[in-house]
Design a protein around this motif. Structure first.
Motif, mmCIF file in Angstrom:
data_model
loop_
_atom_site.group_PDB
_atom_site.id
_atom_site.type_symbol
_atom_site.label_atom_id
_atom_site.label_comp_id
_atom_site.label_asym_id
_atom_site.label_seq_id
_atom_site.Cartn_x
_atom_site.Cartn_y
_atom_site.Cartn_z
ATOM 1 N N GLY A 163 0.814 -1.205 0.000
ATOM 2 C CA GLY A 163 0.000 0.000 0.000
ATOM 3 C C GLY A 163 0.849 1.257 0.000
ATOM 4 O O GLY A 163 2.049 1.234 0.296
ATOM 5 N N LEU A 164 0.209 2.368 -0.304
ATOM 6 C CA LEU A 164 0.943 3.603 -0.542
ATOM 7 C C LEU A 164 0.033 4.800 -0.293
ATOM 8 O O LEU A 164 -1.138 4.797 -0.661
ATOM 9 N N PHE A 165 0.594 5.843 0.352
ATOM 10 C CA PHE A 165 -0.129 7.101 0.522
ATOM 11 C C PHE A 165 0.856 8.237 0.277
ATOM 12 O O PHE A 165 1.942 8.272 0.861
ATOM 13 N N ASN A 221 -3.790 2.493 9.591
ATOM 14 C CA ASN A 221 -4.098 1.077 9.348
ATOM 15 C C ASN A 221 -4.581 0.842 7.917
ATOM 16 O O ASN A 221 -5.538 0.090 7.679
ATOM 17 N N ASP A 222 -3.931 1.522 6.976
ATOM 18 C CA ASP A 222 -4.224 1.368 5.547
ATOM 19 C C ASP A 222 -5.649 1.752 5.170
ATOM 20 O O ASP A 222 -6.213 1.246 4.197
ATOM 21 N N GLU A 223 -6.220 2.628 5.931
ATOM 22 C CA GLU A 223 -7.542 3.148 5.613
ATOM 23 C C GLU A 223 -7.519 4.668 5.719
ATOM 24 O O GLU A 223 -6.766 5.235 6.512
ATOM 25 N N ILE A 224 -8.357 5.325 4.901
ATOM 26 C CA ILE A 224 -8.481 6.771 5.024
ATOM 27 C C ILE A 224 -9.900 7.128 5.459
ATOM 28 O O ILE A 224 -10.875 6.486 5.057
ATOM 29 N N LYS A 225 -9.976 8.159 6.287
ATOM 30 C CA LYS A 225 -11.255 8.680 6.748
ATOM 31 C C LYS A 225 -11.235 10.182 6.541
ATOM 32 O O LYS A 225 -10.266 10.853 6.915
#
Length: 645
Positions: A163-165, A221-225
């Motif tokens: 994953g990547l941000f 945790n590999d999630e976006i909000k």
């Protein structure tokens, strides 16, 4: 002001240097990088970068990224927090100790104390990122109206892919990593052709999004909000006050926010068009300049270039205001090598440039020779109702009692009859009348959307290639606008228009253009009309004080009669842009023939070459006013050559 960037990935520091090079123009005083320890089994780390333009506490104490005293939080921040001194005192009362005089340390400490709940306490313009070493989370935030831009790319974790941000002040910083495929987003293109811009969160780059204004994003945790932290409300209109009371309150509030936005440890000045907004700002600045003359910068247009754009002479009025307020006056006549300048503007904009970008960049470049900070009148039209289309809505509303089956054909006939783009004294009135008739027969929301439309849905169907028709089938370019209209369905009609503009047109076109063109010159621009205090104050005002009869920005003008000559206050409005109509027939004509040639259009595969040629020819003949559409297509091709080829 500054540039920020960062990413969460494997070996992120390998990419950050390239990211920072692309935004070096946003801050040439300092550069900083911070990298975390590994945050998971894949070995990913968080890496934050910063380019600094020193405005408050210009010493090395303002170096970023900045760590909190306990080492838990790390921030990279661009912008200004105007009320940082008040926040600092409040935080000191809670036991916090400060090591610098920067607003960055105050913001970092406020985040440590209150978390995301610090955002409603801020009065400023900003984009920032905070890494939390304990929670292993990244928080991105953007100011209340989107004065500062913020982009991100998110690739979820899948199987062996960790994953990547990625985030940055500009799209080019994200692209510089080499980790994102360069591809055109069909939905954003469909929106761009409609409005000249794409509503948040879309960009023309597939997969790269904007964080909308007044929103905060958390990556953990590999999630976006994503959450909204502020919105303007029209639910508490103050009725029963006298006009004199409102005049006094407008002047007092305006004076207060201008003073607040003058906080700086470096010289600052103001743009001056001679219009009510910029002239009012200069008048307020003069009150708080301790006897120093305010430096002002003005852009003028040669008379020959105004044959197709009959507008008042800004330079004449700017000189008048400058003399009245005794400013340190600087004047620039718009004579750029426009064909050579446009590719540079497209690069800095990350998207096709609009005509306003040309004078905005040139006047910023001139101002930066002596100043680091400029105040701008941007936002006065959105807050106090100054656009012609708002007046057009009121006039068109007078025809609403006429049944639609009669009203619509009448307006269509009027539209077809009026000429579009012939030069002469009646150029602007005829062009505006034709645009008015195009949408006047529609219902309220559709009418307003029509006044902001360049390529209609039918026109796009004629323009698109078969492949583009298939890719855009079923898309509603107006979906974002409809959502915002629904939010304020019970507000007064004028306030509904102001709200939609504040959420769409203002951040996605005007503010982005102002930010990118000024930062390209390493100049900070502040916009007092968009200070939260002023926006929230104006939202409580009865709408008939903003648009009274045929007088736009009525109460603002009445208030500023106390500090400016009456003829300046009530002068005819002039837009801020370049003489595109004349240039397309002059210095840009060879560029149009080259970039919009049949061969180029066919090679791209987006549009039908014969329809592009028809639009260009109809515009040149004067049968239709397609100048902005031709310029739009021209800039789109330059954008593709810059970022896609």
């Amino acid at each position: 002001m500054c540039g920020i960037s960062g990413l969460v990935s494997i070996e992120p520091e390998q990419h950050l240097a390239a990211m920072l090079r692309t935004i070096e123009h946003r801050g040439r005083d300092d550069e900083g990088v911070w990298t975390s320890a590994a945050i998971d089994d894949s070995g990913r780390r968080a890496c934050l970068g910063h380019r600094r333009l020193a405005i408050i506490d210009t010493s090395r104490a303002g170096h970023q990224p900045m760590l909190s005293a306990d080492g838990r939080y790390v921030i990279t921040f661009g912008g200004e927090i105007y009320n940082y001194r008040e926040l600092r005192e409040e935080l000191k009362s809670k036991g916090h100790v400060f090591q610098t005089e920067t607003d960055t340390e105050v913001l970092l400490t406020a985040f440590a104390e209150w978390g995301k709940k610090c955002l409603p306490r801020l009065n400023g313009m900003f984009h920032f990122a905070v890494w939390d070493n304990h929670e292993r989370s990244l928080t991105l935030a953007r100011d209340h109206v989107g004065i500062k831009p913020l982009y991100y790319f998110y690739k979820p974790r899948t199987g062996a892919n960790p994953g990547l941000f990625i985030f940055g002040s500009e799209v080019k910083a994200i692209l510089a990593t080499g980790l994102v495929e360069r591809a055109l987003d069909p939905e954003a293109l469909n929106q761009f052709l409609t409005f000249l811009w794409a509503p948040d969160p879309n960009t023309l780059f597939r997969g790269i999004k904007t964080l909308p204004p007044a929103h905060v994003l958390t990556f953990q945790n590999d999630e976006i909000k994503i959450d909204e932290w502020w919105d303007v409300s029209f639910d508490e209109i103050e009725e029963g006050r006298s006009e004199a009371w409102w005049q006094e309150q407008v002047l007092e509030t305006f004076d207060r926010v201008v003073k607040l936005e003058m906080v700086a440890d470096v010289p600052l000045g103001s743009f001056l068009s001679g219009g009510i907004d910029s002239s009012g700002i200069v008048a307020m600045m003069r009150r708080h300049s301790n006897g120093r003359r305010v430096s002002t910068y003005t852009v003028g247009i040669e008379s020959e270039d105004l044959r197709y754009d009959i507008i008042p002479d800004d330079v004449q009025w700017a000189r008048r205001v400058s003399k009245h307020l005794d400013t340190d006056y600087h004047e620039i006549m718009l004579q750029p090598a426009v064909a050579e300048l446009l590719p540079k503007l497209v690069y800095h904009m990350d998207e096709p440039a609009i005509d306003m970008a040309i004078p905005s960049y040139l006047v910023s470049q001139a101002a930066r020779e002596t100043l680091r900070v400029m105040l701008s009148g941007m936002g006065g039209d959105e807050v106090f109702a100054g656009y012609p289309r708002q007046m057009a809505m009121k006039i068109a509303g007078a025809f609403d009692p006429v049944p639609g089956m009669l009203r619509r054909p009448l307006m269509k006939t009027l539209e077809r009859t009026l000429p579009g783009g012939m030069p002469g004294r009646l150029t602007a009135p005829l062009r505006n009348a034709k645009k008015f008739a195009r949408s006047a027969g529609l219902e309220f929301e559709e009418r307003y959307l029509g006044y902001g439309t360049y390529f209609t849905d039918d026109a796009k169907q004629q323009l698109y290639s078969d492949d583009m028709r298939a890719m855009t089938r079923g898309l509603d370019a107006y979906a974002a606008h409809r959502r915002y209209f629904a939010r304020v369905e019970n507000a007064a009609p004028l306030n509904r228009l102001l709200y939609v503009d504040l959420k769409t047109f203002l951040p996605c076109l005007n503010l982005i253009t102002t930010d990118k063109t000024s930062m390209a010159a390493n100049l900070e621009v502040r916009v007092p009309f968009l200070n939260r205090h002023l926006i929230e104050f104006a939202a409580r005002m009865p709408p008939e004080l903003k648009l009274r009869g045929f007088k736009r920005k009525y109460i603002l003008k009445r208030a500023l009669e106390k500090v400016l000559p009456r003829d300046v206050v009530w002068r005819k409005k002039a837009g801020f842009g370049a003489p595109i109509r004349a240039w397309l027939r002059g210095p840009l004509r060879p560029l149009v023939d080259d970039l919009l040639s049949q061969e180029t259009i066919q090679r791209r595969g987006l549009f039908r070459a014969d329809e592009v040629r028809r639009i260009v020819d109809a515009n040149l003949s004067g049968r239709e006013d397609y100048n902005l559409q031709v310029f739009q297509l021209l800039m789109l091709e330059l954008w593709q050559r810059q970022f896609m080829d």
